[in-house]
Scaffold this motif. Sequence first.
Motif, short mmCIF file in Angstrom:
data_model
loop_
_atom_site.label_atom_id
_atom_site.label_comp_id
_atom_site.label_asym_id
_atom_site.label_seq_id
_atom_site.Cartn_x
_atom_site.Cartn_y
_atom_site.Cartn_z
N CYS A 13 55.79 24.55 2.95
CA CYS A 13 57.23 24.79 2.86
C CYS A 13 58.02 23.58 3.33
O CYS A 13 59.18 23.40 2.97
CB CYS A 13 57.61 26.04 3.66
SG CYS A 13 57.56 25.80 5.45
N GLY A 14 57.38 22.75 4.19
CA GLY A 14 58.08 21.56 4.70
C GLY A 14 59.03 21.84 5.84
O GLY A 14 59.64 20.91 6.36
N GLN A 15 59.16 23.10 6.25
CA GLN A 15 60.19 23.44 7.23
C GLN A 15 59.70 24.25 8.43
O GLN A 15 60.42 24.36 9.41
CB GLN A 15 61.30 24.23 6.53
CG GLN A 15 62.09 23.36 5.56
CD GLN A 15 62.92 24.18 4.58
OE1 GLN A 15 62.89 25.40 4.60
NE2 GLN A 15 63.65 23.49 3.73
N CYS A 16 58.50 24.82 8.32
CA CYS A 16 58.06 25.72 9.40
C CYS A 16 57.59 24.91 10.62
O CYS A 16 57.59 23.67 10.61
CB CYS A 16 56.93 26.63 8.89
SG CYS A 16 55.38 25.76 8.61
N CYS A 50 54.58 22.59 9.66
CA CYS A 50 55.03 21.55 8.72
C CYS A 50 55.89 20.52 9.45
O CYS A 50 55.76 19.31 9.21
CB CYS A 50 55.81 22.16 7.56
SG CYS A 50 54.78 22.95 6.30
N CYS A 63 50.44 25.10 6.68
CA CYS A 63 51.80 25.63 6.68
C CYS A 63 51.75 27.09 7.11
O CYS A 63 50.84 27.83 6.73
CB CYS A 63 52.39 25.50 5.28
SG CYS A 63 53.93 26.37 5.02
N GLU A 64 52.74 27.53 7.90
CA GLU A 64 52.73 28.92 8.37
C GLU A 64 52.80 29.91 7.21
O GLU A 64 52.43 31.08 7.35
CB GLU A 64 53.91 29.16 9.33
CG GLU A 64 53.68 28.52 10.69
CD GLU A 64 54.81 28.82 11.67
OE1 GLU A 64 55.91 29.21 11.22
OE2 GLU A 64 54.57 28.66 12.88
#
Length: 364
Positions: A90-93, A96, A103-104
């Motif tokens: 996701c690039g945001q968790c 990440c 990734c979560e």
Amino acid sequence: MEIRAAVVDAINDITVRTVQLDEPKAGEVLVRLVATGICHTDLSMLRGNLPVPTPFVPGHEGAGVVEAVGPGVTSPQVGDHVICSIAVSCGQCYTCARGETPCELAGSLALAGTMLDNTVRLHDGDRDVNHIFCQSSFAEYTVVPARAAIPIRPDVPLAQVASLGCGVATGLGAVINKAKVTPGSSVLVLGAGGVGLAAMLGARLVGAAKVIAVDIADAKLAKAKSLAADETINSAEVDLSDAVDELTGGRGVDYAVDCVGMEGTLESAFRATRAGGTVVAVGIMHATISSDIDTFSLIMEKTLTGSYAGSLSPHRDLPAWVDLFAAGRLDIGALMDRECKLAEVPDVLEELERGAFTRAVIVH
Ligand SMILES: [Zn+2]
Ligand SMILES: [Zn+2]
């Protein structure tokens, strides 16, 4: 657009037919698939061993050419050759943000049936059709997150490298990224299927002195020996611990990689590894498998860990491994020994179950 795809309508019920695919949304790309590898996980999902809500389109080793990009996408670009990786992030968790894996959302992205925004791009008339790994590449076209479409050089045959989307990358990455096998060491690989053979190729690549292949099928062990293994053990015929002791002067191996994931295999790998060595769990046959490990061995500095999707940094790893393949230094093409058409997928999945080949690839 109308596309042909293999659709699983219920456990053990798969047919190839026409479905509708939406345009890519923000952060997504449309890929015309040239080749799609067939992975054991696709079969596990069809059999209901890994729960995915039906109906869904399997396939998670797609490789092809980008035909269109959604809003906001700067890479990849139209015309790029890409491998669609299962290492969706996701690039945001929390993980990440730290540049770590997985990734979560990785687990839910694999099995929940949707894209990153919790909606689907596939439809069968007025019915929604679910995705796997945000990919579903048993199809002529797929829409995937741009972050998971990894550009590679255009001069390699995509059918030879499609399995870098999952299986081959999983084996290579478990050895190179997770175990971090060092030159001169001994590496035991349980399972001589596609993932296991890739792990052996990876061990060779980084300079392992002794690669030991374990399986219960002599044909698979012969292939392992011809490709990357120095020694082979048929664990249906001899005791694995005794055989490893004999090959390592009673010490055990430096590294063991379990690419099988059946009852007892991780314990076998753990026992065969020396004090201070590293054991990596890679494969899993069924979501409910568990293991019984003796704590004393852990205290003796033994490391037990696992690797998801080869612990990949996909934009770093996949182009590099494609370069090694192109240079003739990483023979992942030798793992592909069955080519088929999309229409043959239901039959080929049954062949896979019978162990008729190492690795199949759909050439679209
Ligand atoms: Zn897979
Ligand atoms: Zn994430």
